[in-house]
Design an enzyme around this catalytic site. Sequence first.
Site, PDB file in Angstrom:
ATOM      1  N   PRO A  40       0.757  -1.175  -0.142  1.00 33.03           N
ATOM      2  CA  PRO A  40       0.000  -0.047   0.164  1.00 33.03           C
ATOM      3  C   PRO A  40       0.861   1.344   0.227  1.00 33.03           C
ATOM      4  O   PRO A  40       1.805   1.450   0.757  1.00 33.03           O
ATOM      5  CB  PRO A  40      -0.754  -0.039   1.417  1.00 33.03           C
ATOM      6  CG  PRO A  40       0.118  -1.009   2.164  1.00 33.03           C
ATOM      7  CD  PRO A  40       0.753  -2.046   1.144  1.00 33.03           C
ATOM      8  N   ALA A  73      -3.644   3.523   1.435  1.00 31.66           N
ATOM      9  CA  ALA A  73      -4.520   3.918   2.724  1.00 31.66           C
ATOM     10  C   ALA A  73      -5.836   4.923   2.276  1.00 31.66           C
ATOM     11  O   ALA A  73      -5.620   5.931   1.710  1.00 31.66           O
ATOM     12  CB  ALA A  73      -3.773   4.517   3.626  1.00 31.66           C
ATOM     13  N   TYR A 192      -0.982   4.771  13.366  1.00 30.55           N
ATOM     14  CA  TYR A 192      -2.196   5.309  13.266  1.00 30.55           C
ATOM     15  C   TYR A 192      -3.276   4.746  13.940  1.00 30.55           C
ATOM     16  O   TYR A 192      -2.710   4.160  14.918  1.00 30.55           O
ATOM     17  CB  TYR A 192      -2.766   4.970  11.536  1.00 30.55           C
ATOM     18  CG  TYR A 192      -1.749   5.864  10.513  1.00 30.55           C
ATOM     19  CD1 TYR A 192      -1.667   7.143  10.534  1.00 30.55           C
ATOM     20  CD2 TYR A 192      -1.059   4.986   9.732  1.00 30.55           C
ATOM     21  CE1 TYR A 192      -0.736   7.683   9.784  1.00 30.55           C
ATOM     22  CE2 TYR A 192      -0.187   5.767   9.010  1.00 30.55           C
ATOM     23  CZ  TYR A 192      -0.115   7.215   8.973  1.00 30.55           C
ATOM     24  OH  TYR A 192       0.750   7.786   8.187  1.00 30.55           O
ATOM     25  N   ARG A 239      -2.712  -5.375   8.261  1.00 30.17           N
ATOM     26  CA  ARG A 239      -1.235  -5.012   8.136  1.00 30.17           C
ATOM     27  C   ARG A 239      -0.968  -4.457   9.795  1.00 30.17           C
ATOM     28  O   ARG A 239      -1.639  -3.604  10.435  1.00 30.17           O
ATOM     29  CB  ARG A 239      -0.980  -3.821   7.309  1.00 30.17           C
ATOM     30  CG  ARG A 239       0.256  -3.709   7.158  1.00 30.17           C
ATOM     31  CD  ARG A 239       0.521  -2.628   6.185  1.00 30.17           C
ATOM     32  NE  ARG A 239       1.759  -3.060   5.303  1.00 30.17           N
ATOM     33  CZ  ARG A 239       2.697  -2.321   4.717  1.00 30.17           C
ATOM     34  NH1 ARG A 239       2.650  -1.046   4.748  1.00 30.17           N
ATOM     35  NH2 ARG A 239       3.714  -2.852   3.976  1.00 30.17           N
ATOM     36  N   ALA A 307       7.106  -7.200   4.659  1.00 30.94           N
ATOM     37  CA  ALA A 307       7.261  -6.006   3.670  1.00 30.94           C
ATOM     38  C   ALA A 307       8.247  -5.242   4.536  1.00 30.94           C
ATOM     39  O   ALA A 307       8.425  -5.685   5.842  1.00 30.94           O
ATOM     40  CB  ALA A 307       6.017  -5.231   3.791  1.00 30.94           C
ATOM     41  N   GLY A 309      11.909  -3.294   2.941  1.00 29.93           N
ATOM     42  CA  GLY A 309      13.055  -3.306   2.639  1.00 29.93           C
ATOM     43  C   GLY A 309      13.590  -4.339   1.624  1.00 29.93           C
ATOM     44  O   GLY A 309      14.827  -4.629   1.719  1.00 29.93           O
TER      45      GLY A 309
HETATM   46  C1  LIG Z   1       5.418   6.853  -0.751  1.00 24.25           C
HETATM   47  C2  LIG Z   1       4.912   5.906   0.300  1.00 24.25           C
HETATM   48  C3  LIG Z   1       3.629   5.616   0.657  1.00 24.25           C
HETATM   49  C4  LIG Z   1       3.109   4.815   1.752  1.00 24.25           C
HETATM   50  N1  LIG Z   1       1.988   4.969   2.054  1.00 24.25           N
HETATM   51  C5  LIG Z   1       1.465   3.753   2.917  1.00 24.25           C
HETATM   52  C6  LIG Z   1       0.226   3.515   3.119  1.00 24.25           C
HETATM   53  O1  LIG Z   1      -0.634   4.155   2.671  1.00 24.25           O
HETATM   54  N2  LIG Z   1      -0.233   2.489   3.829  1.00 24.25           N
HETATM   55  C7  LIG Z   1       0.944   1.703   4.307  1.00 24.25           C
HETATM   56  O2  LIG Z   1       0.591   0.869   5.164  1.00 24.25           O
HETATM   57  N3  LIG Z   1       2.100   1.961   4.259  1.00 24.25           N
HETATM   58  C8  LIG Z   1       2.571   2.622   3.320  1.00 24.25           C
HETATM   59  N4  LIG Z   1       3.905   2.951   3.194  1.00 24.25           N
HETATM   60  C9  LIG Z   1       4.668   1.990   3.584  1.00 24.25           C
HETATM   61  C10 LIG Z   1       4.956   1.119   2.518  1.00 24.25           C
HETATM   62  O3  LIG Z   1       3.871   0.097   2.392  1.00 24.25           O
HETATM   63  C11 LIG Z   1       6.136  -0.149   2.967  1.00 24.25           C
HETATM   64  O4  LIG Z   1       5.974  -0.601   4.075  1.00 24.25           O
HETATM   65  C12 LIG Z   1       7.415   0.527   3.127  1.00 24.25           C
HETATM   66  O5  LIG Z   1       7.828   1.576   1.896  1.00 24.25           O
HETATM   67  C13 LIG Z   1       8.688  -0.135   3.307  1.00 24.25           C
HETATM   68  O6  LIG Z   1       8.750  -1.117   2.107  1.00 24.25           O
HETATM   69  P1  LIG Z   1       9.940  -0.702   0.965  1.00 24.25           P
HETATM   70  O7  LIG Z   1      11.016  -0.688   1.521  1.00 24.25           O
HETATM   71  O8  LIG Z   1       9.652  -2.036  -0.076  1.00 24.25           O
HETATM   72  O9  LIG Z   1       9.484   0.383   0.160  1.00 24.25           O
HETATM   73  C14 LIG Z   1       4.347   3.881   2.052  1.00 24.25           C
HETATM   74  C15 LIG Z   1       5.717   4.148   1.767  1.00 24.25           C
HETATM   75  C16 LIG Z   1       5.907   5.063   0.769  1.00 24.25           C
HETATM   76  C17 LIG Z   1       7.406   4.982   0.392  1.00 24.25           C
END
Ligand SMILES: Cc1cc2nc3c(=O)[nH]c(=O)nc-3n(C[C@H](O)[C@H](O)[C@H](O)COP(=O)(O)O)c2cc1C
Length: 376
Positions: A40, A73, A192, A239, A307, A309
């Site tokens: 997300p 979200a 949240y 989540r 999820a 990194g």
């Molecule tokens: C631009 C952006 C927006 C995000 N928005 C949400 C969100 O709406 N809901 C959520 O649960 N996590 C959100 N996250 C967290 C990501 O879902 C994810 O857990 C986080 O980026 C780490 O994963 P990655 O290393 O693959 O980027 C957001 C992350 C980024 C970079």
Amino acid sequence: MTKAVEEEKKKMMEGEEVIPLLTPYNMGKFNLSHRIVLAPLTRTRSYNFVAQPHAALYYSQRTTNGGFLIGEASGISDTAQGYPNTPGIWIKEQVEAWKPIVEAVHKKGGIFFCQLWHAGRVSNYGYQPNGQPPISSTDKALEKEGSSSKYPPPRRLTPDEISDVVNDFKMAANNAIEAGFDGVEIHGANGYLLDQFLKDKVNDREDAYGGTIENRCRFPLEVVKAVADEIGAEKVGVRLSPFADYCGCGDSNPQALGIYMAKSLSQLGILYCHVIEPRMQTMFDKDETNVSLMPMRKAFDGTFIVAGGYDRSDGNNVLENDGADLVAYGRLFLANPDLPRRFELDAELNKADKSTFYTSDPVVGYTDYPFLENAS
Ligand SMILES: Cc1cc2nc3c(=O)[nH]c(=O)nc-3n(C[C@H](O)[C@H](O)[C@H](O)COP(=O)(O)O)c2cc1C
């Protein structure tokens, strides 16, 4: 090792290369063609809290036949918002706006869940009806360095009001199904509202919703149960980020909290549990840690998604070691609309541009990340 990974291993012994991330997986009734999930991602391009037509292109770019996507979200009520231009799913106009976006994903064979969200105290008067204070488990304000005036003291919810919020989640879940989504993910992570109840560094209540782990989990589990009763547990994911302390939401015993939640969610029979890795101590940086999600994975009977990194190599590793069934990718998928294809070819990846994560342009930093050329 799961059966599909085992079969792929067999292929490898016969000389074919196997990429665990690209093996099929049955998540309940959903037959996924690979294990690379769109995490997300809030993109703040939903003007007036209404999803916009440009999201249809954005999501369909990231859709593969049999791929699983989790939407950004989406606010469940008029008290849920805390950022500009994030979508909602509590009124008809918002539901209608999601329909063509979901349709675009379905047209390409994707499976699409809506993430249901309430920001709680990570909000301010400007986002609240009649300029009232935001709501939370507590009346303590979120203090973020250099931005103390941005987050006013929230209003502590009464038990009756907690039931109203449970109902808001239920209605929003219904709306998501009405919009065509295949299911919902309840956002219990990242500091949240639900996380503000789960974690003892924020939750300072003395009633049935505070104190013990069981009490702190009560409201999030009431939400999950209400939503599962309403739309079917087989369409519900949750989540969690027990180990993180984003937005001041930390816990003194995250391992126990995580296991309790995983067990309770398992008892409710929901489709999946989606957990952010302990190494993500801050939202975007990976730390070294020995803490593992394995105890949570073992405590949960359904699909387990990790999820935080992940790249191609450790995504494949976590699947091979049975640490997860699916891996969600955030920034890599944001920047690489054809991520599954790139992983298949072990191709070079586009770099995510942080400066456009949360801007409002309908194209720049959103739908203009390039695809691999001539790779289809
Ligand atoms: C631009 C952006 C927006 C995000 N928005 C949400 C969100 O709406 N809901 C959520 O649960 N996590 C959100 N996250 C967290 C990501 O879902 C994810 O857990 C986080 O980026 C780490 O994963 P990655 O290393 O693959 O980027 C957001 C992350 C980024 C970079």
